[in-house]
Enzyme design. Structure first.
Site, short mmCIF file in Angstrom:
data_model
loop_
_atom_site.label_atom_id
_atom_site.label_comp_id
_atom_site.label_asym_id
_atom_site.label_seq_id
_atom_site.Cartn_x
_atom_site.Cartn_y
_atom_site.Cartn_z
CG HIS A 70 12.05 35.40 24.10
ND1 HIS A 70 11.24 35.65 23.03
CD2 HIS A 70 11.73 36.32 25.05
CE1 HIS A 70 10.47 36.71 23.30
NE2 HIS A 70 10.76 37.13 24.50
CE1 TYR A 101 12.64 33.97 14.46
CE2 TYR A 101 12.81 31.76 15.38
CZ TYR A 101 12.12 32.97 15.24
OH TYR A 101 10.94 33.15 15.90
#
Ligand code: NDP
Length: 466
Positions: free
Chosen positions: A70, A133
């Protein structure tokens, strides 16, 4: 188990802007501790200032869980809190490195800075792997992702565990092969005031750039609500070519207020948008921020404006200087498409008028194509942020010298121009007149040191009149 005792360091990869960060992890009998994101230390070793606004964590219980590929419309700082992954990244951005691949293993002592548009994927190599993240935009259902199939034969990622034996989501199974991926478009640039003299030159210099959006006051009024006017995180740069430039009108009661609104209030709003969204703000300043007692003005001369317009420009410059990424391009005596001194003189010459023109204000003309090309140069080369003077090079002249030269170059007798002092010229003026600096010449060493040399003034004047 994370590797302990590494020095903080950064390594570049085969994908431009994708960085591997080795993180110091301190272990003892209780477990371990690391500074996962430390802005100052990471900046010092060359990691871009992410400006995180969201922290996400994904937990993978089984070994071999595989997610991706992605590419997202924001930058990411990826790391692992527990366990270990095999990470694979593919550049899906428009450009020569489209399709470039980088793979590495990541445990708690490693992190990666992943620029917007680089496809991200991983496979967990240990049970209970916690992958975490930071991102610099809020996730939104409207956000457009670009996907690549995990099995793509062109990038041929060498997954440690065969994809036939692992957990994949149905969505990830359905993503396209590289040949069918529409490359990720770059962040956008917004130009304000695009119908003004400089704005029109920027339209010409940046023509054909699909990432540049030109707006006039009807499309984006800087005095409207700017915070929601655009999805700012999808932008990289604002070039502010809008301004209130009617110097004498600014000395009237209505003009004074209008001038402050556009040159200060609107600039403060733009500066806020730029600072909050990590954008580069390019703003254009004027020789009128000085009183003109110095014969040549360097970028760091203190402000000393004489009139309202100069005061507002100085205030705007001071505000823009607080934006972490900014270029203030200071210019003088601008000539482009629109009403300007050179056009007026050429028209007077043609109509048989013999003008009186002031000869005690000295400076250099700036042609908007040079100004626009200089701005494009700064944005391409990205020298140190700050203020850069930009005008034509060559002789410092008076307005009367320029008028004579316009007469000469258009085939008329330059002796028809009568030099006069500023005081005498304005003695019979009706409305308020702004005081003007006597010396407007700008020192050009800094912009030339940054690799941009504007045209010589007389050469540019000749080209303009043709
Ligand atoms: P112009 O006056 O030609 O263009 C300014 C543009 O800003 C116009 O199109 C104007 O639109 C627009 N504008 C005004 N208010 C707003 C608003 N609220 N929202 C959006 N747009 C607005 O200026 P120049 O191109 O000559 O000047 C460019 C820059 O250079 C300015 O920063 C100026 O201060 C600086 N400069 C200019 C000099 C000169 O000699 N001209 C000398 C030194 C510096 P509209 O016409 O519809 O009001």
């Amino acid at each position: 188990m994370a590797e302990f005792g590494k020095e903080l360091s950064v390594t570049t990869t085969t994908i431009p802007g994708l960085l591997v960060v080795d993180l110091p992890v301190h272990g003892d009998n209780r477990g371990w501790f690391k500074e996962n994101w430390q802005r100052t230390k990471l900046r010092e070793v060359g990691v871009p200032d992410l400006g995180p606004v969201q922290n996400n964590i994904s937990f993978n219980d089984a070994v071999g869980t595989t997610r991706g590929i992605h590419a997202e419309p924001w930058d990411k700082f990826v790391s692992v809190a527990h366990g270990r992954i095999f990470g694979a990244w593919v550049d899906l951005r428009e450009g020569p490195t489209f399709g470039a691949v980088f793979t590495t293993e990541v445990d708690a002592s490693r992190a990666l800075f992943i620029p917007r548009g680089v496809g991200n994927s991983y496979q967990s190599l240990e049970p209970d792997t916690v992958y975490t993240y930071l991102v610099n935009d809020h996730w939104s259902p409207e956000a457009t992702y670009t996907f690549l199939n995990l099995r793509d034969e062109t990038v041929a990622i060498d997954w440690p565990i065969s994809l036939d034996d692992v957990e994949l989501s149905d969505k990830d199974r359905g993503h396209p092969r590289l040949a069918d991926v529409v490359p990720f478009a770059p962040r956008r640039t917004l130009v304000t005031g695009a119908d003004g003299q400089l704005g029109q030159a920027l339209r010409a210099v940046l023509a054909g750039r699909e990432d540049v959006e030109f707006t006039d006051v009807g499309e984006l009024d800087l005095l409207g609500d700017l915070s929601t006017a655009r999805p700012w995180r999808q932008y990289d740069t604002i070039i502010n070519a809008a301004a209130f430039t009617a110097v004498d009108d600014a000395e009237t009661p209505e003009g004074r207020a209008a001038c402050w609104r556009v040159n200060v209030e609107a600039v403060a709003r733009l500066a806020r948008v730029a600072a909050e969204n990590n954008l580069t703000l390019v703003h254009v300043s004027s020789d009128y921020v000085f009183d003109g007692t110095q014969e040549s003005h360097t970028e760091d001369e203190p402000f000393s404006p004489l009139g309202v317009y100069g005061q507002t420009k100085a205030a705007g410059d001071a505000i823009v200087a607080t934006v972490p990424r900014h270029y203030v391009v200071r210019t003088s005596w601008v000539i482009g498409e629109g009403n300007n001194f050179v056009r007026t003189m050429a028209a007077l010459a043609e109509r048989g008028v013999d003008p009186t023109v002031v000869d005690d204000q000295r400076g250099r003309l700036t042609f908007t194509d040079d100004l626009a090309a200089g701005i494009a140069h700064l944005l391409r080369e990205r020298p140190a942020y700050g203020t850069y003077n930009l005008s034509s090079t060559g002789l410092v002249v008076s307005w009367a010298d320029i008028a004579k030269r316009v007469y000469e170059l258009t085939g008329h007798d330059p002796a028809r121009v009568t030099p006069v002092s500023t005081e005498d010229y304005y003695a019979s003026a009706h409305g308020p007149i702004s005081p003007r600096p006597a010396h407007s010449a700008l020192a050009l060493d800094k912009i030339m040191g940054a690799g941009f040399t504007p045209r010589e003034g007389d050469e540019a004047l000749r080209a303009y009149l043709q």
